[in-house]
Design a protein around this motif. Structure first.
Motif, PDB file in Angstrom:
ATOM      1  N   LYS A 535     -14.580   3.493   8.631  1.00 43.97           N
ATOM      2  CA  LYS A 535     -14.455   2.063   8.340  1.00 43.97           C
ATOM      3  C   LYS A 535     -13.401   1.838   7.262  1.00 43.97           C
ATOM      4  CE  LYS A 535     -18.693  -0.633   8.795  1.00 43.97           C
ATOM      5  NZ  LYS A 535     -19.906  -0.931   8.025  1.00 43.97           N
ATOM      6  N   TRP A 537     -10.900   3.776   6.390  1.00 43.54           N
ATOM      7  CA  TRP A 537      -9.527   4.048   6.853  1.00 43.54           C
ATOM      8  C   TRP A 537      -8.967   2.814   7.581  1.00 43.54           C
ATOM      9  CZ3 TRP A 537     -11.728   9.376   8.300  1.00 43.54           C
ATOM     10  CH2 TRP A 537     -11.424  10.309   7.309  1.00 43.54           C
ATOM     11  N   ASP A 538      -9.830   2.213   8.396  1.00 44.70           N
ATOM     12  CA  ASP A 538      -9.413   0.983   9.090  1.00 44.70           C
ATOM     13  C   ASP A 538      -9.056  -0.099   8.080  1.00 44.70           C
ATOM     14  OD1 ASP A 538      -9.782   2.163  11.460  1.00 44.70           O
ATOM     15  OD2 ASP A 538     -11.702   1.183  11.940  1.00 44.70           O
ATOM     16  N   LYS A 539      -9.932  -0.244   7.105  1.00 48.02           N
ATOM     17  CA  LYS A 539      -9.756  -1.278   6.102  1.00 48.02           C
ATOM     18  C   LYS A 539      -8.438  -1.070   5.344  1.00 48.02           C
ATOM     19  CE  LYS A 539     -13.721  -3.373   4.439  1.00 48.02           C
ATOM     20  NZ  LYS A 539     -14.960  -3.400   3.675  1.00 48.02           N
ATOM     21  N   GLU A 541      -5.825   0.552   6.334  1.00 47.32           N
ATOM     22  CA  GLU A 541      -4.686   0.318   7.217  1.00 47.32           C
ATOM     23  C   GLU A 541      -4.389  -1.175   7.333  1.00 47.32           C
ATOM     24  OE1 GLU A 541      -4.988   2.454  10.852  1.00 47.32           O
ATOM     25  OE2 GLU A 541      -2.799   2.636  10.936  1.00 47.32           O
ATOM     26  N   LYS A 542      -5.475  -1.938   7.499  1.00 47.23           N
ATOM     27  CA  LYS A 542      -5.308  -3.386   7.618  1.00 47.23           C
ATOM     28  C   LYS A 542      -4.701  -3.984   6.357  1.00 47.23           C
ATOM     29  CE  LYS A 542      -8.815  -4.475  10.955  1.00 47.23           C
ATOM     30  NZ  LYS A 542     -10.271  -4.487  10.995  1.00 47.23           N
ATOM     31  N   ALA A 543      -5.046  -3.390   5.208  1.00 43.43           N
ATOM     32  CA  ALA A 543      -4.534  -3.908   3.938  1.00 43.43           C
ATOM     33  C   ALA A 543      -3.135  -3.363   3.631  1.00 43.43           C
ATOM     34  CB  ALA A 543      -5.493  -3.547   2.815  1.00 43.43           C
ATOM     35  N   GLY A 544      -2.596  -2.577   4.580  1.00 43.93           N
ATOM     36  CA  GLY A 544      -1.255  -2.027   4.361  1.00 43.93           C
ATOM     37  C   GLY A 544      -1.242  -0.847   3.401  1.00 43.93           C
ATOM     38  N   PRO A 547      -3.629   5.167   4.981  1.00 41.26           N
ATOM     39  CA  PRO A 547      -4.990   5.715   5.064  1.00 41.26           C
ATOM     40  C   PRO A 547      -5.084   7.163   4.576  1.00 41.26           C
ATOM     41  CG  PRO A 547      -4.361   4.671   7.139  1.00 41.26           C
ATOM     42  CD  PRO A 547      -3.127   4.715   6.298  1.00 41.26           C
ATOM     43  N   SER A 585      -1.672  -1.279  -3.468  1.00 38.65           N
ATOM     44  CA  SER A 585      -3.082  -1.119  -3.104  1.00 38.65           C
ATOM     45  C   SER A 585      -3.988  -1.758  -4.150  1.00 38.65           C
ATOM     46  CB  SER A 585      -3.440   0.352  -2.888  1.00 38.65           C
ATOM     47  OG  SER A 585      -2.960   1.152  -3.941  1.00 38.65           O
TER      48      SER A 585
END
Lengths: 611, 202
Positions: A535, A537-539, A541-544, A547, A585
Motif C-alpha cells: 500500500k 509503495w503505491d502511495k 508512487e502516487k505522491a511522486g 518507491p 517527499s
C-alpha cells in the motif's frame, strides 16, 4: 529402558506433532498417532506374525544391509516392545491376498482397519530433542559410494560390527562376505567442506573412527587400519587416551584426504590415492574396504518443528539458541528448550548434559506455577473504537473478540504483543503497551531531527532483524555508520503513519525489516507487513516519491552477514537520493489536515478535552 | 498516562556504560555523557565502567534515589542481553520496571564501527537521544501473570529426549514424550559400541 515404564511419562511413539497453539506455560499441541495396526498393549512380541509374513523389504534400522518383514520390530530391545505393521508394504489390507499375521496372532493384536488418531495435549513447556540425520555421501562421487560395494559409511560399519546387526557381528565386506584385512577410514566426509555446503565440523566422527579402529583391533588383531584425516579432534575427556591407544594398537593415521577411489573389478579391492601432507608425497593404497566417516546434518524434521514453534536456525541449519554462551539450551521462543544434536553436533555425553540442563530449565518453569508475561499487549479504547473489526481480522492469535456492530475487545491472555492490530487500526483506538505510537514517533522525530539526509532509517523487529544486527555486532562485522534502528516487537507493528512520518522528517531511505516468513515469531503477522508495504509503495508512487526509498528485508537472527549486506546496500541507495527528492517527499507526504471527521461523532466531550 | 500527558515532572537519568573498552574503545563515552546532559528533561548523567555489574547497578540505584529520577536510559549493550537486568535494577530502586529504555551503543555501534570513532560517537548520540525521547513517553506497566500447565512435551525419543524425560519425570513432572519412529532410541540405538567407554548403546 525406564522410559516406557515410568508412571509419569506418557510415551507416544510412531507419532508426530501436527499443530501447536498457545504460548509459554500454556501450549496446546495436536499430535498425530500414526496407525500401528498392532495394539502395543496386546502385542507380547512373540514374533509369530513376523515368521508368517511373506513380505520382505530393506531394513532401515540395519541401513538396508538386511531385510525385514512388513510386520516388524526395529530391534529386539525396542521400546515399546511391540510389533508395528508397515502398511505400505503389507498385503493384508486386502485380506484375500494375505492376512497371515492376523491369523497367527493369538493375542488378536492386529487390526488392519486401524486409523491415525489425533490427540491433544496441554503442556507448559517443550523440549525439542529431535536429533540428526546422517550425511548421505552419494553426491561425493569421487569416493564411489554408490558405485563400489566395498565403500560403506560409518553408520553401515556400526551395523556390520554389531552383534545385533545383519551379520551377527561377523565383520565382512559386502562384495564377497569375506573379512576385510586392510580397511581405510576417510574422515570429514560431509564435514568441514564448504564446497558441498557443509562447512561445520560434525564433532563426533573423529572419535567414532578412533573407536571403530579399536573395535577392529580388539576383534581382529590381524587387520590393518588406516585413517585418512585432515585433523584429529580428540579434545574431550579421555579422548586423547583412546586416540593414543588406537595408534599403539597399530592403526596408521595418514594426514591427507583422498582425492578419489578406484575399484579393481576383479577383486573389488579399492585403490585410494592420497596426498600425504606430512610426507609431502602422493601415495597409493590398495584396501579391502573403505569406511566413509560421514558427518551429520540437521534432521529433515527440523524445518517443520522450527515453523511450528517459531524457532530459528543458524547458518549450518541447526536450531539457534537464545545466547551461544549464557543461554545455550533456551530457544528464542520462551518456554521451549533445546537438547541434543538438533542444537549443534555433539556426542552422547554432551547430549545427556544438555538434556539435563534443558530438563532443569523446563522443570524450574513448571515449578513456578505461574509466569509473568511481558506487558506489551494491546489495549483497545472503547471510546475511539469504530467497531470496524479490522483489528480482529489481522490478529494472528484470534486474541481480539469482535462481532458486527460491537466494540472490539482484547483477550489479554491470548495476545502476544506483535502490534499488528495497532498498526492496522485506522482510528488510533489501539494502544500497544510499551510500544505506543507516541513512543515510536518520538524516536523517529528525534533521530531525524538533524542531518536526516545522512541517515538510513530502519524499523527492525525484535526477534530477527534487530537480533541479526546483534549477531553482526558480536561477530564484529563492520558496516557504514549511517543506519539508525528503532526496535519493534514485530515488523507488523510498523504502521503506514510511522513510515510516512520518517519520510516527512526527511529520511532519504526507510527500511522495514522482519523475520523470514517461516520464522515469524507471531505466526504470520509479517504477511500483514507486506500488505502494508505494498500500500505504501503505491502511495509513494502516487505522491511522486521514488518507491525504492522504502525497502523491505527479511533478516533472521542468525544472519549477521545478511544484516551487513543489507546495511551496505541501504547506504548505497541513500547516496542516490538527492536533496530535492527529500525536500519533495517531505512536502508531498505531509499529513492532510483532518477535516469534518471529528465532528461526525457528537457527544465526545471527554475525547476532545484530552487533546 | 505517560508523564508527557499527565504533567508529572520528568526527571530522566542517562547512564553511559563503557563496557570496559567494548564501548569506550570506539565511542567517546565521556563526550557522549557530557552531551547527554543537554537532552530535554535529563537531570542526571552517570558514567559507568560496567553498568550491568554490581557496582554499576548500585550507582544507578543510588542516582535514582538521590536525584529522584523517574525515567532511566542506559546506553550500553543490546536490550536483548541486559534489559532484564536493568528492569530488575529499577524494581529494586522502587521504580516501575518498564520505565527504563536502552540505547544499544555496543552491538549496533561500537562493535560494528570500530574504525570510525567519530562517526560512531555521532551515531551513539542519536541512539541516546532516541532513547531519551522514547523515555518521555514510557509508562508504568503491570505484567500479567499466567498459570503454567504442569506438564512438559519432549519431542524426540533419542538419547537427549529420553534423558530429559526421565530427569523431569523423576522430579515428579508429567511428561509427554513424542517419537516419530515406532520405537525410541534414535540414532544412538543404531550404534554398536560408543566412545569413550566402549560399551553398548542399548
Amino acid at each position: 529402558m525406564d522410559v516406557g515404564r515410568h508412571p509419569k511419562i506418557e510415551l507416544l511413539t510412531y507419532s508426530e506433532i501436527e499443530e501447536v497453539n498457545g504460548y509459554v506455560g500454556n501450549f496446546e499441541v495436536k499430535i498425530r498417532k500414526k496407525a500401528r495396526y498392532v495394539d502395543p498393549d496386546l502385542c507380547n512380541a512373540c514374533g509369530d506374525c513376523f515368521d508368517e509374513c511373506p513380505v520382505s523389504v530393506p531394513d532401515e534400522f540395519q541401513m538396508g544391509l538386511s531385510s525385514r518383514k512388513a510386520i516388524y520390530m526395529q530391534y529386539p530391545q525396542a521400546v515399546p516392545g511391540a510389533y508395528v505393521l508397515d502398511m505400505e508394504s503389507c498385503l493384508g489390507n486386502n485380506p484375500i491376498a494375505c492376512g497371515a499375521c492376523a491369523e497367527v496372532c493369538e493375542q488378536e493384536a492386529i487390526d488392519y482397519d486401524d486409523q491415525d488418531e489425533i490427540v491433544t495435549r496441554k503442556v507448559g513447556t517443550v523440549i525439542a530433542a529431535i536429533g540428526l540425520d546422517v550425511y548421505d555421501p552419494t553426491e561425493m562421487d569421487e569416493y564411489g559410494y554408490t558405485r563400489f560395494e566395498n565403500v560403506i559409511t560409518s553408520m553401515e560399519f556400526e551395523r556390520l560390527i554389531s552383534s545385533g546387526g545383519p551379520t551377527g557381528g561377523h565383520f565382512m565386506r559386502p562384495s564377497d562376505q569375506e573379512r576385510p584385512k586392510r580397511i581405510g577410514f576417510i574422515q570429514c566426509v560431509g564435514s568441514r567442506n564448504p564446497k558441498i555446503g557443509r562447512p561445520y565440523c560434525s564433532n563426533i566422527c573423529c572419535m567414532n573412527t578412533v573407536k571403530d579402529t579399536l573395535l577392529l583391533s580388539d576383534h581382529y588383531p590381524d587387520t590393518e587400519n588406516l585413517v585418512f584425516y585432515q585433523d584429529i579432534r580428540a579434545f574431550g575427556k579421555s579422548f586423547e587416551d583412546l586416540f593414543q591407544r588406537s595408534k599403539q594398537k597399530g592403526t596408521k593415521y595418514i594426514r591427507g584426504l583422498p582425492g578419489d577411489i578406484e575399484e579393481d573389478p576383479e577383486t573389488n579391492n579399492l585403490h585410494v590415492t592420497v596426498e600425504n601432507t606430512t610426507a609431502g608425497k602422493i601415495e597409493r593404497y590398495e584396501l579391502d574396504m573403505v569406511v566413509l566417516s560421514v558427518g551429520v546434518v540437521p534432521s529433515e524434521e527440523l524445518q517443520r518443528i522450527s515453523s511450528l514453534f517459531t524457532l530459528s536456525k543458524t547458518a549450518d541449519g541447526f536450531f539457534m539458541e537464545s545466547h551461544p554462551k549464557l543461554r545455550p539450551v533456551d530457544a528464542p521462543t520462551r518456554g521451549v528448550y533445546l537438547a541434543g544434536f538438533c542444537e549443534a553436533p555433539k556426542d552422547i555425553k554432551d547430549s545427556v548434559c544438555q538434556a539435563g540442563a534443558a530438563a532443569s530449565k523446563a522443570g524450574a518453569l513448571l515449578n513456578s506455577g505461574e509466569i509473568t508475561v511481558e506487558a506489551i499487549t494491546s489495549v483497545i479504547d472503547p471510546d475511539l473504537c469504530k467497531r470496524c473489526g479490522i483489528c480482529a481480522s489481522v490478529c494472528p492469535y484470534s486474541a481480539i473478540m469482535w462481532s458486527k456492530g460491537e466494540v472490539a475487545k482484547v483477550i489479554e491472555a491470548a495476545c502476544a504483543g506483535c502490534g499488528n492490530c495497532g498498526a492496522a487500526c485506522p482510528f488510533d483506538a489501539i494502544t500497544m503497551r510499551h510500544f505506543t505510537d507516541a513512543q515510536i514517533k518520538a524516536q523517529i522525530r528525534s533521530i531525524l531531527s538533524e542531518n536526516a539526509e545522512d541517515k538510513v532509517f530502519v524499523f527492525a523487529c525484535n526477534w530477527c532483524s534487530y537480533a541479526g544486527g546483534d549477531t553482526a555486532g558480536v561477530a564484529r562485522f563492520q558496516y557504514p555508520t549511517t543506519n539508525r534502528l528503532v526496535r519493534t516487537m514485530c515488523s507488523a507493528r510498523v504502521s503506514e503513519e510511522m513510515v510516512l512520518e520518517a519520510f516527512r522528517c526527511g529520511a532519504p531511505v526507510v527500511l522495514v525489516s522482519g523475520c523470514h516468513f517461516t520464522d515469524c515469531h507471531y505466526i504470520n503477522a509479517n504477511r500483514q507487513t507486506v500488505k502494508r508495504m505494498q500500500k505504501l509503495w503505491d502511495k509513494l508512487e502516487k505522491a511522486g516519491v521514488r518507491p525504492e526509498r522504502l525497502q523491505l528485508e527479511w533478516i533472521s537472527a542468525a544472519e549477521g552477514q545478511r544484516f551487513v549486506e543489507t546495511m551496505n546496500r541501504m547506504e548505497e541507495l541513500r547516496q542516490t537520493v538527492t536533496p530535492e527528492e527529500i525536500e519533495h517527499s517531505m512536502q508531498a507526504l505531509k499529513s492532510k489536515p483532518k477535516k469534518k471527521k471529528k465532528k461526525k461523532e457528537p457527544a465526545k466531550a471527554e475525547a476532545s478535552s484530552s487533546e | 498516562m505517560s508523564s508527557e500527558q499527565s504533567g508529572e515532572e520528568l526527571r530522566i537519568g542517562v547512564f553511559v556504560c563503557d563496557c570496559g573498552s567494548n564501548i569506550a574503545g570506539t565511542v567517546d563515552t565521556a563526550e557522549l555523557a557530557e552531551w547527554s546532559e543537554d537532552l530535554p528533561d535529563v537531570v542526571f548523567v552517570g558514567h559507568n565502567r560496567y553498568a550491568c555489574s554490581d557496582p554499576g547497578q548500585k550507582e544507578i540505584r543510588e542516582a535514582i534515589e538521590e536525584h529522584n529520577l523517574n525515567r532511566v536510559v542506559v546506553a550500553a549493550c543490546t536490550p536483548r542481553q541486559h534489559e532484564f537486568t536493568f528492569r530488575n535494577c529499577l524494581s529494586e530502586a522502587g521504580l516501575n520496571r518498564y520505565l527504563v529504555e536502552m540505547a544499544n551503543v555496543r552491538e549496533h555501534c561500537s562493535w560494528v564501527h570500530q574504525r570510525e570513532k567519530e562517526q560512531a560517537t555521532a551515531k551513539a548520540k542519536d541512539l541516546v537521544a532516541s532513547a531519551v525521547s522514547r523515555a518521555h513517553y514510557l509508562e508504568p506497566q503491570e505484567e500479567p501473570t499466567m498459570p503454567v500447565t504442569r506438564k512438559v512435551l519432549v519431542i524426540g525419543g533419542g538419547i537427549a529426549g529420553i534423558e530429559a524425560s526421565t530427569d523431569l519425570a523423576d522430579a515428579g513432572h508429567e511428561v509427554v514424550l513424542v517419537e516419530k519412529e515406532p520405537s525410541i532410541g534414535g540414532t544412538m540405538a543404531r550404534l554398536d559400541k560408543t566412545y569413550p567407554t566402549m560399551d553398548c548403546s542399548v
